[in-house]
Design a protein around this motif. Structure first.
Motif: not given
Length: 244
Positions: A120-143
């Motif tokens: 569930d990618f949508a739930s993962l991103i929603a979770n990250i949104k909560k614990y990542l600070k405003p203006e915080g950076i998300l960087l990921f690699s996937v296949e």
């Protein structure tokens, strides 16, 4: 808490791979990924699917003030703790899809080749949104979605065993894919490029970079690496958490 990386045979074979033996320098996408990394100095960093802890170590060596690595594999975390014991890195054995942290805990969230194991990618991103600070950076690699779509993750060959082409099929049919990796059955999840990017946008992220990395020239002499110029194997995405 069972994980394919805690399978004795699989873990041994994984430990023999170039990226396991050489660390970040052995990963074909690393030179591109490294260029996208933000400034770690004084920052709080979370690595989702930290594996051997290579990215945690890099963050520590580049000034991060506190670092947390999350992985489901006990064997991975045992190696990570050993490799990074000189640094105050906190490791958590948990599922990256559901692990919970306090709101606004991290300046930077990174993830390397782990998110395609999340259903569930949508739930993962929603979770990250909560614990990542405003203006915080998300960087990921996937296949890359073109790599995962058909499912087998293998080439079509002629009778002499030469690689003819890489199959692209069922692209818009998202969901579970069962493939062979290191001679073991592994479950991954395919999703389209649109899903990756639109999910971020719908969660109020600002896209900063989207890159399909090619293998670096200094690695083209390694077995099979030239073939990676024939297909997109990985996708790198960098985004900023917009203020609410």
């Amino acid at each position: 808490m069972k994980n394919i990386y805690d399978n004795e045979n699989f873990f041994y074979k994984y430990s023999q791979m170039s990226r396991s033996q050489k660390g970040l320098a052995g990963a074909g996408e690393w030179q591109t990924f490294q260029k996208l990394l933000p400034n770690f100095n004084g920052k709080s960093v979370l690595d989702l699917g930290c594996g051997y802890g290579w990215h945690c170590l890099y963050a520590a060596e580049h000034g991060a003030k506190n670092i947390t690595g999350v992985d489901l594999s006990q064997k991975m975390l045992t190696v990570a703790r050993q490799k990074t014991k000189a640094y105050p890195i906190h490791y958590v054995q948990d599922d990256i899809a559901t692990v919970s942290f306090l709101a606004d805990s991290f300046d930077i969230v990174i993830s390397s080749l782990a998110i395609h194991y999340v259903a569930d990618f949508a739930s993962l991103i929603a979770n990250i949104k909560k614990y990542l600070k405003p203006e915080g950076i998300l960087l990921f690699s996937v296949e890359h979605p073109a790599f995962t779509a058909e499912g087998s993750e293998d080439w079509y060959y002629d009778v002499q065993g030469n690689k003819l082409h890489y199959p692209l099929d069922n692209y818009f049919t998202e969901g579970l894919r069962e493939t062979n990796f290191l001679e073991e059955k592994v479950v991954k999840y395919h999703r389209t490029l649109t899903t990756y990017l639109q999910t971020l946008l719908k969660n109020n992220f600002i896209l900063l970079d989207v890159v399909e990395p090619m293998p670096p020239k200094d690695m083209l002499c390694e077995p099979g690496m030239k073939d990676e110029l024939r297909r997109p194997m990985m996708l790198l995405v960098k985004a900023k958490n917009k203020k609410s």
